[in-house]
Structure formats: structure tokens, C-alpha cells
Design a protein around this motif. Structure first.
Motif, PDB file in Angstrom:
ATOM      1  N   SER A   1       0.841  -1.191   0.000  1.00  0.00           N
ATOM      2  CA  SER A   1       0.000   0.000   0.000  1.00  0.00           C
ATOM      3  C   SER A   1       0.879   1.244   0.000  1.00  0.00           C
ATOM      4  N   SER A   2       0.973   1.873  -1.156  1.00  0.00           N
ATOM      5  CA  SER A   2       1.804   3.078  -1.244  1.00  0.00           C
ATOM      6  C   SER A   2       1.193   4.222  -0.437  1.00  0.00           C
ATOM      7  N   SER A   3      -0.134   4.259  -0.327  1.00  0.00           N
ATOM      8  CA  SER A   3      -0.753   5.327   0.461  1.00  0.00           C
ATOM      9  C   SER A   3      -0.442   5.150   1.949  1.00  0.00           C
ATOM     10  N   ALA A   4      -0.432   3.904   2.429  1.00  0.00           N
ATOM     11  CA  ALA A   4      -0.085   3.659   3.839  1.00  0.00           C
ATOM     12  C   ALA A   4       1.385   3.984   4.084  1.00  0.00           C
ATOM     13  N   ALA A   5       2.247   3.631   3.147  1.00  0.00           N
ATOM     14  CA  ALA A   5       3.672   3.950   3.286  1.00  0.00           C
ATOM     15  C   ALA A   5       3.885   5.459   3.275  1.00  0.00           C
ATOM     16  N   LEU A   6       3.161   6.163   2.408  1.00  0.00           N
ATOM     17  CA  LEU A   6       3.274   7.623   2.354  1.00  0.00           C
ATOM     18  C   LEU A   6       2.788   8.252   3.662  1.00  0.00           C
ATOM     19  N   LYS A   7       1.683   7.723   4.206  1.00  0.00           N
ATOM     20  CA  LYS A   7       1.206   8.228   5.504  1.00  0.00           C
ATOM     21  C   LYS A   7       2.254   8.016   6.585  1.00  0.00           C
ATOM     22  N   CYS A   8       2.878   6.843   6.591  1.00  0.00           N
ATOM     23  CA  CYS A   8       3.937   6.575   7.577  1.00  0.00           C
ATOM     24  C   CYS A   8       5.073   7.570   7.421  1.00  0.00           C
ATOM     25  N   LEU A   9       5.505   7.796   6.191  1.00  0.00           N
ATOM     26  CA  LEU A   9       6.601   8.730   5.952  1.00  0.00           C
ATOM     27  C   LEU A   9       6.237  10.143   6.402  1.00  0.00           C
ATOM     28  N   ILE A  10       5.024  10.566   6.106  1.00  0.00           N
ATOM     29  CA  ILE A  10       4.608  11.917   6.478  1.00  0.00           C
ATOM     30  C   ILE A  10       4.454  12.050   7.995  1.00  0.00           C
TER      31      ILE A  10
END
Length: 177
Positions: free
Chosen positions: A140-149
Motif C-alpha cells: 500500500s503506497s498510500s499507507a507507506a506515504l502516511k507513515c513517511l509523512i
């Protein structure tokens, strides 16, 4: 030893955060009846709210653990200042340490989270008796992006607190701590 506990806490926090936010992208949840899909959608919305709460708890935990580590190292910082290092140099050391620990904990936490989310997806699919014939590995790229942010913001806050706490300290207080 102290940094190991801090690092493990960060890794587990990132992994859990990824798992919560990746449930909506899991293929196993897409292969079920409409009534079960409605329940899953409701569960995902609730987990979205829970993940925001978890991010605040993790943020406070990270700041608290970091302040604990700073307090344990005050004598070391006092010795650095006694030897001629300025507060900017100490802040730079803390900045680099925070960046390294943050990057490694994000990478390892995301890796663990990706694999653990697959297990969670299978568990939820079995719970709702979903069709698993078309199950495949999902990132899930959206979950990974949320984690990064979210974790990037948390680490930025920690860096700001580190700089403020170092700039407030006096040499005599650091040596006597």
C-alpha cells in the motif's frame, strides 16, 4: 542499550501504523459480499481514526523517550562543551542521530509492516469468510506515504525539541547533571 529500546519502539510503531493504514488496500478484502464489504468499510474508517490517535500517542512516546535519552547524555554534552564544542555542534550531532535512527526505523518498520499486513489481511479475510482464491501480495503506497509523512513530522518535532533543549542548557548544569 537505551537507543536499542528507543529504536525497537520506533520500528514497532511504524509497523503498526502501516498495518492500520494498509487494510483498505488488501486484495483479500475486495473479494467479499456487499454486506461484508460495508462492515469492512466501517472498520477501515474506524481504524483511520484509531491510526490518528495512535500517531499522537507514538508522537508523545517518541518525544518522551528522546527527552529521556537527552537527560541521560547531559554530562556527555557538558564534556563536549568543556572541550570546546559549541551548542550548534551538539545540536548537529543530535540532528544526525535523529535522522539516522528515524530513517532506519522507518525502513525496517515499513518492511515489517508490509509483511505483517499480509498476515493481518489473511486473518481478517478468514474472519469474514472472504474468497481467498485471488489473494496476492499488496504493497500500500498510500499507507507507506502516511507513515513517511506522520513519522517525518514526529522526527522533525523531536529535532526541534533537541535543539531547544540544548540551547537552553548551561555548561555548569550539564556537567552537574
Amino acid at each position: 542499550k537505551d537507543y536499542a529500546i528507543y529504536f525497537i519502539t520506533l520500528v514497532l510503531g511504524v509497523a503498526i501504523f502501516y498495518i492500520f493504514n494498509s487494510l483498505d488496500a488488501q486484495q483479500a478484502m475486495l473479494e467479499m459480499s456487499e454486506s461484508k464489504r460495508h462492515i469492512i468499510d466501517l472498520m477501515i474508517q474506524m481504524l483511520g481514526g484509531v491510526s490518528v490517535f495512535v500517531s499522537f500517542v507514538l508522537g508523545f512516546l517518541i518525544v518522551f523517550a528522546n527527552n529521556f535519552l537527552i537527560k541521560r547524555r547531559k554530562k556527555e554534552f557538558g564534556l563536549y562543551m568543556l572541550l570546546g564544542m559549541g551548542k550548534g555542534g551538539i545540536s548537529k550531532i543530535l540532528l544526525i542521530e535523529t535522522l539516522l535512527i528515524g530513517a532506519f526505523s522507518l525502513a525496517i518498520g515499513l518492511l515489517i509492516g508490509v509483511f505483517a499486513s499480509q498476515f493481518m489481511s489473511v486473518l481478517v479475510a478468514n474472519l469474514f469468510e472472504a474468497d481467498m482464491t485471488n489473494f496476492r501480495f499488496i504493497f500500500s503506497s498510500s499507507a507507506a506515504l502516511k507513515c513517511l509523512i506522520y513519522f517525518g513530522i514526529m522526527y522533525l518535532i523531536v529535532m526541534i525539541f533537541n535543539t531547544i533543549s540544548v540551547n537552553k542548557c548551561k555548561l555548569i548544569d550539564l556537567i552537574n547533571s
